[in-house]
Design a protein around this motif. Structure first.
Motif, short mmCIF file in Angstrom:
data_model
loop_
_atom_site.label_atom_id
_atom_site.label_comp_id
_atom_site.label_asym_id
_atom_site.label_seq_id
_atom_site.Cartn_x
_atom_site.Cartn_y
_atom_site.Cartn_z
N ILE A 94 0.80 -1.22 0.00
CA ILE A 94 0.00 0.00 0.00
C ILE A 94 0.84 1.27 0.00
O ILE A 94 0.30 2.37 -0.17
CB ILE A 94 -0.99 0.03 1.18
N GLY A 95 2.16 1.15 0.15
CA GLY A 95 3.03 2.32 0.08
C GLY A 95 2.66 3.37 1.10
O GLY A 95 2.43 3.07 2.27
N ASN A 96 2.55 4.63 0.65
CA ASN A 96 2.18 5.74 1.53
C ASN A 96 0.66 5.81 1.66
O ASN A 96 0.03 6.82 1.38
CB ASN A 96 2.74 7.05 1.00
N GLY A 97 0.08 4.70 2.06
CA GLY A 97 -1.37 4.63 2.17
C GLY A 97 -1.79 4.13 3.54
O GLY A 97 -0.97 3.79 4.39
N VAL A 98 -3.11 4.07 3.71
CA VAL A 98 -3.71 3.55 4.95
C VAL A 98 -4.75 2.52 4.57
O VAL A 98 -5.59 2.76 3.69
CB VAL A 98 -4.36 4.68 5.77
N ASP A 141 -2.34 13.60 4.92
CA ASP A 141 -1.16 13.59 4.04
C ASP A 141 -0.80 12.20 3.54
O ASP A 141 0.38 11.91 3.25
CB ASP A 141 0.05 14.22 4.73
N ARG A 142 -1.80 11.36 3.43
CA ARG A 142 -1.59 10.03 2.85
C ARG A 142 -2.08 10.03 1.40
O ARG A 142 -3.03 10.70 1.04
CB ARG A 142 -2.36 8.97 3.65
N ASP A 143 -1.39 9.25 0.56
CA ASP A 143 -1.72 9.22 -0.86
C ASP A 143 -2.98 8.42 -1.16
O ASP A 143 -3.72 8.73 -2.10
CB ASP A 143 -0.56 8.61 -1.67
N SER A 144 -3.22 7.37 -0.37
CA SER A 144 -4.31 6.46 -0.73
C SER A 144 -4.96 5.86 0.51
O SER A 144 -4.34 5.75 1.57
CB SER A 144 -3.78 5.33 -1.63
N LEU A 145 -6.20 5.47 0.32
CA LEU A 145 -6.96 4.75 1.34
C LEU A 145 -7.40 3.43 0.74
O LEU A 145 -7.90 3.38 -0.40
CB LEU A 145 -8.17 5.57 1.77
N LEU A 170 -12.80 10.73 5.80
CA LEU A 170 -12.21 11.48 4.69
C LEU A 170 -12.69 12.93 4.69
O LEU A 170 -11.90 13.87 4.50
CB LEU A 170 -12.56 10.81 3.37
N ASN A 171 -13.99 13.11 4.91
CA ASN A 171 -14.54 14.47 4.92
C ASN A 171 -13.99 15.28 6.08
O ASN A 171 -13.82 16.51 5.97
CB ASN A 171 -16.06 14.41 4.98
N ARG A 198 -6.21 11.01 -2.02
CA ARG A 198 -6.91 11.30 -3.27
C ARG A 198 -7.33 10.03 -4.00
O ARG A 198 -8.17 10.08 -4.89
CB ARG A 198 -6.03 12.16 -4.17
N ALA A 199 -6.72 8.92 -3.65
CA ALA A 199 -7.05 7.65 -4.31
C ALA A 199 -7.64 6.68 -3.29
O ALA A 199 -7.17 6.59 -2.16
CB ALA A 199 -5.80 7.03 -4.94
N ILE A 200 -8.70 6.00 -3.70
CA ILE A 200 -9.32 4.98 -2.86
C ILE A 200 -9.27 3.66 -3.63
O ILE A 200 -9.71 3.58 -4.78
CB ILE A 200 -10.77 5.34 -2.52
N HIS A 201 -8.71 2.64 -3.01
CA HIS A 201 -8.52 1.34 -3.67
C HIS A 201 -9.29 0.25 -2.94
O HIS A 201 -9.45 0.31 -1.71
CB HIS A 201 -7.04 0.96 -3.70
N ASP A 202 -9.73 -0.73 -3.70
CA ASP A 202 -10.38 -1.91 -3.11
C ASP A 202 -9.29 -2.82 -2.56
O ASP A 202 -8.52 -3.40 -3.33
CB ASP A 202 -11.23 -2.63 -4.14
N LEU A 203 -9.26 -2.95 -1.25
CA LEU A 203 -8.22 -3.73 -0.58
C LEU A 203 -8.27 -5.20 -0.96
O LEU A 203 -7.25 -5.91 -0.92
CB LEU A 203 -8.38 -3.57 0.93
#
Length: 435
Positions: free
Chosen positions: A17-21, A121-125, A143-144, A158-163
């Motif tokens: 997930i890199g710089n993500g959560v 300050d995370r790139d992705s969720l 997010l809001n 800014r990006a949301i991915h299906d885990l």
């Protein structure tokens, strides 16, 4: 399986997930009726990453940033002396952090406050988008909350991915500890099927055989059935998902049992079909031997480098030729397969992935290409024939439903069938001898 296994999986996912959560909740408790609950069963993705058994829990994985290490955080129920009197032991955040190897642990009550802070300050969720509307709403709320602080210099992902895409690929290849647990489940389930064969008599109810399975599974240490068992006597076996299990078993008929157990979350899935009185009729034996030969053909086609459907294609060829031999189909073999005429008598696929879920996680196809088998994959092989009564069906074949299902793991050279319930005509008739 030790907590080192779960920690290694979390580290692997954190790298992906890199710089993500990533946010992975466990399953909720579900009310059966009034104030009684169904037996609790954790979410498979959550369990795969944590091994934590309690409800009301969430794991949050926070990827590495310059100067900041990646970390895994558990949110769980607080210690509660009174509730522990009623419901049993709770770890609480402090004990859970130590026992399960997390970098931090907090009360589940703090989750909605802390999550927005972790997203800054995370790139992705990453989460299971669309799986649960309630969780989609909670994550949108977090997010809001971050977006509302834009003028303060805080940036939301800014990006949301299906885990599930990442976790499905991980879960598809089993490690040694997983394979050991699946072997335990298979051994227990195999013994349960053998017990049901020995107990079977004409005039019994289907639910009596279900009770034999349940006893054998729990007696040998399984956690539960892996799915609602099918115990289908006679023509009931031609209903693929028959689960009423409330009819009497008639002499000279067959009974189909599709049942498996679960050990520490990992499922076994076995189907056996056998004569209620312990002896196959000639017609039953003819159909049974066709299905058994189809399963052997599918085993031979299950190997590294083969695509997932190779076993199905091999089974279909044997089953269709068998239907010609039984005079249930007529014509050229290849033409009958091309037109899918066999589907009147065989309407399902020959197998599925197996693991923490009985129909386990993992893609079957990418674009137009079927998944390619690799060592460590586990799947079922389950051909069948279902001859529903009809005007054009010979009386001796009418109502025969047969499925034979075993669990296999792909090895470096082929596949290993690791379920062992009696299966050949001779084995079944021997174990069912009543003299």
């Amino acid at each position: 399986m030790t907590h080192a296994h779960f920690l290694a999986r979390r580290k692997r996912l954190l790298k992906a997930i890199g710089n993500g959560v990533a946010v992975i909740p466990t399953a909720p408790e579900v009310v059966r009726n009034r104030d009684a609950h169904y037996p609790y069963r954790f979410d498979s993705y959550f369990w795969y990453l944590t091994g934590f058994p309690e409800p009301e829990a969430v794991v949050v994985l926070v990827g590495a940033q310059p100067g900041k290490k990646a970390k895994s955080i558990l949110f769980c129920r607080d210690k509660h002396a009174e509730r522990e009197i009623w419901d049993g032991y709770r770890y609480g955040p402090k004990a859970a952090k130590t026992a399960f190897g997390f970098d931090a642990a907090y009360s589940i009550e703090a989750f909605d406050k802390i999550l927005p802070e972790l997203l800054v300050d995370r790139d992705s969720l990453w989460h299971s988008i669309g799986h649960d509307a309630g969780w989609d709403a909670r994550i949108s709320q977090a997010l809001n909350a971050v977006r509302a602080q834009t003028r303060a210099g805080k940036r939301a992902p800014r990006a949301i991915h299906d885990l599930r895409a990442e976790l499905d690929a991980m879960r598809l290849i089993k490690d040694g500890a997983e394979l050991d647990l699946m072997q335990q489940a298979a051994d227990i389930a195999s013994a349960g099927h053998a017990r049901a064969m020995r107990a079977c008599r004409p005039g019994m109810a289907e639910y009596e055989l279900e009770a034999e399975l349940t006893y054998a599974f729990r007696k040998r240490g399984a956690d539960a059935h892996a799915y609602t068992p099918i115990v289908a006597g006679g023509a009931n076996a031609c209903v693929l998902h028959y689960v009423e299990n409330d009819k009497l078993l008639n002499d000279h008929s067959l009974v189909l049992i599709d049942a498996g157990c679960e050990v520490r979350g990992y499922a076994a899935d076995i189907t056996r079909t056998f004569p209620v009185n312990g002896r196959f009729t000639p017609a039953q034996k003819d159909v049974y031997e066709i299905v058994l030969a189809a399963q052997d053909a599918a085993f031979a086609a299950t190997a590294p480098g083969q695509h997932f459907m190779a076993g199905h294609d091999a089974a279909v060829r044997v089953l269709t030729q068998g239907l010609i031999d039984l005079k249930l189909l007529s014509g050229n073999l290849d033409n009958l397969i091309e037109k899918s005429d066999f589907r009147r008598f065989y309407m399902h696929r020959t197998g599925h992935w197996l693991g923490l879920d009985v129909h386990d996680a993992g893609e079957y196809k990418t674009g137009d290409a079927w998944a390619v088998l690799q060592p460590g994959m586990t799947l079922t092989v389950e051909p069948g024939l279902y001859i529903r009564p009809g005007a054009d069906i010979p009386p001796e074949l009418a109502g025969i439903g047969i499925r034979i299902e075993d669990d296999v793991r792909v090895t470096a050279s082929g596949c290993d069938v690791y379920t062992s319930a009696p299966k050949t005509v001779a084995e079944i008739e021997e174990v069912m001898r009543h003299d």
